[in-house]
Motif scaffolding. Structure first.
Motif, PDB file in Angstrom:
ATOM      1  N   SER A  37      63.626  31.743  35.086  1.00  0.00           N
ATOM      2  CA  SER A  37      63.093  30.702  34.204  1.00  0.00           C
ATOM      3  C   SER A  37      61.814  30.115  34.806  1.00  0.00           C
ATOM      4  N   TYR A  38      61.091  29.400  33.976  1.00  0.00           N
ATOM      5  CA  TYR A  38      59.865  28.714  34.421  1.00  0.00           C
ATOM      6  C   TYR A  38      60.175  27.799  35.601  1.00  0.00           C
ATOM      7  N   ASP A  39      61.227  26.988  35.486  1.00  0.00           N
ATOM      8  CA  ASP A  39      61.571  26.047  36.555  1.00  0.00           C
ATOM      9  C   ASP A  39      61.952  26.774  37.842  1.00  0.00           C
ATOM     10  N   ALA A  40      62.659  27.881  37.727  1.00  0.00           N
ATOM     11  CA  ALA A  40      63.043  28.656  38.913  1.00  0.00           C
ATOM     12  C   ALA A  40      61.807  29.255  39.588  1.00  0.00           C
ATOM     13  N   ILE A  41      60.857  29.709  38.795  1.00  0.00           N
ATOM     14  CA  ILE A  41      59.617  30.272  39.350  1.00  0.00           C
ATOM     15  C   ILE A  41      58.837  29.183  40.084  1.00  0.00           C
ATOM     16  N   ALA A  42      58.716  28.011  39.463  1.00  0.00           N
ATOM     17  CA  ALA A  42      57.993  26.893  40.080  1.00  0.00           C
ATOM     18  C   ALA A  42      58.654  26.491  41.392  1.00  0.00           C
ATOM     19  N   LYS A  43      59.977  26.402  41.392  1.00  0.00           N
ATOM     20  CA  LYS A  43      60.718  26.020  42.607  1.00  0.00           C
ATOM     21  C   LYS A  43      60.485  27.051  43.713  1.00  0.00           C
ATOM     22  N   ARG A  44      60.591  28.321  43.359  1.00  0.00           N
ATOM     23  CA  ARG A  44      60.395  29.391  44.345  1.00  0.00           C
ATOM     24  C   ARG A  44      58.965  29.378  44.889  1.00  0.00           C
ATOM     25  N   TYR A  45      57.997  29.126  44.021  1.00  0.00           N
ATOM     26  CA  TYR A  45      56.595  29.064  44.447  1.00  0.00           C
ATOM     27  C   TYR A  45      56.400  27.952  45.471  1.00  0.00           C
ATOM     28  N   HIS A  46      56.956  26.788  45.221  1.00  0.00           N
ATOM     29  CA  HIS A  46      56.794  25.677  46.155  1.00  0.00           C
ATOM     30  C   HIS A  46      57.505  25.950  47.477  1.00  0.00           C
ATOM     31  N   GLU A  47      58.632  26.625  47.430  1.00  0.00           N
ATOM     32  CA  GLU A  47      59.312  27.030  48.666  1.00  0.00           C
ATOM     33  C   GLU A  47      58.433  27.990  49.461  1.00  0.00           C
ATOM     34  N   ARG A  48      57.846  28.947  48.772  1.00  0.00           N
ATOM     35  CA  ARG A  48      56.978  29.928  49.437  1.00  0.00           C
ATOM     36  C   ARG A  48      55.720  29.264  50.009  1.00  0.00           C
TER      37      ARG A  48
END
Length: 188
Positions: free
Chosen positions: A77-88
């Motif tokens: 999902s969009y939110d999961a992608i955003a969360k993963r991006y910030h973790e990275r």
């Protein structure tokens, strides 16, 4: 998220960014917090990130599958992608990737060209998003320098989030100028 919603999101995020940039003083184009990119560099970085995606989406999808393979997991999902991006981003510890390393500060005379080009590339991405099949959106993968291989649908959603991320950075850290007699600096 379906492709119409993604295309609309791309338009909304870029429109908000362009409006914000057009409402900033020309001086802000060449300024940034100490040790950080200027507003112009932030904008150029966004342009540099959307062009390769549009170029890749212009290629036959079978070539992309041949070069990068196929998705081996469901689309996030969009939110999961955003969360993963910030973790990275946290894991990367401020590392800047190839295309944006040692970026020169764009001249004020290049501002309108960069803004126009960003709008053109954004319109291309909307068009390509609406035209690509759902199957190709979900199975064709492309490499991302920080996130690794991602299905095209995720990469396009990430592009919308990337614009949002940089606009939030600009709004939170670049908005107020303090004018001294000899130079311009950003209030922190």
């Amino acid at each position: 998220m379906d492709k119409e919603a993604i295309a609309d999101l791309i338009e909304a995020k870029h429109s908000e960014l362009i409006t914000w940039l057009e409402n900033q003083s020309d001086d802000s184009w060449i300024l940034g917090p100490e040790g950080k990119w200027t507003t112009g560099q932030q904008t150029l970085h966004l342009l540099q990130s959307i062009i390769p995606l549009n170029n890749a989406l212009s290629l036959p999808k079978y070539l992309l599958r041949l070069k990068f393979g196929k998705a081996n997991r469901p689309v996030r999902s969009y939110d999961a992608i955003a969360k993963r991006y910030h973790e990275r981003l946290i894991d990367a510890k401020g590392t800047t990737f190839k295309g944006s390393k040692n970026m020169k500060v764009p001249k004020l005379s290049d501002k309108q060209y960069i803004l126009n080009r960003l709008q053109t590339e954004e319109k291309k991405l909307q068009y390509k998003t609406r035209r690509i099949s759902d199957e190709n959106l979900d199975t064709v993968v492309l490499p991302h320098p920080l996130m690794g291989k991602m299905p095209v649908r995720e990469l396009i959603m990430w592009t919308a989030h990337h614009v949002e991320h940089h606009l939030d950075t600009l709004k939170n850290h670049y908005s107020e100028l303090a004018i001294n007699e000899n130079n311009l600096t950003l209030k922190q």
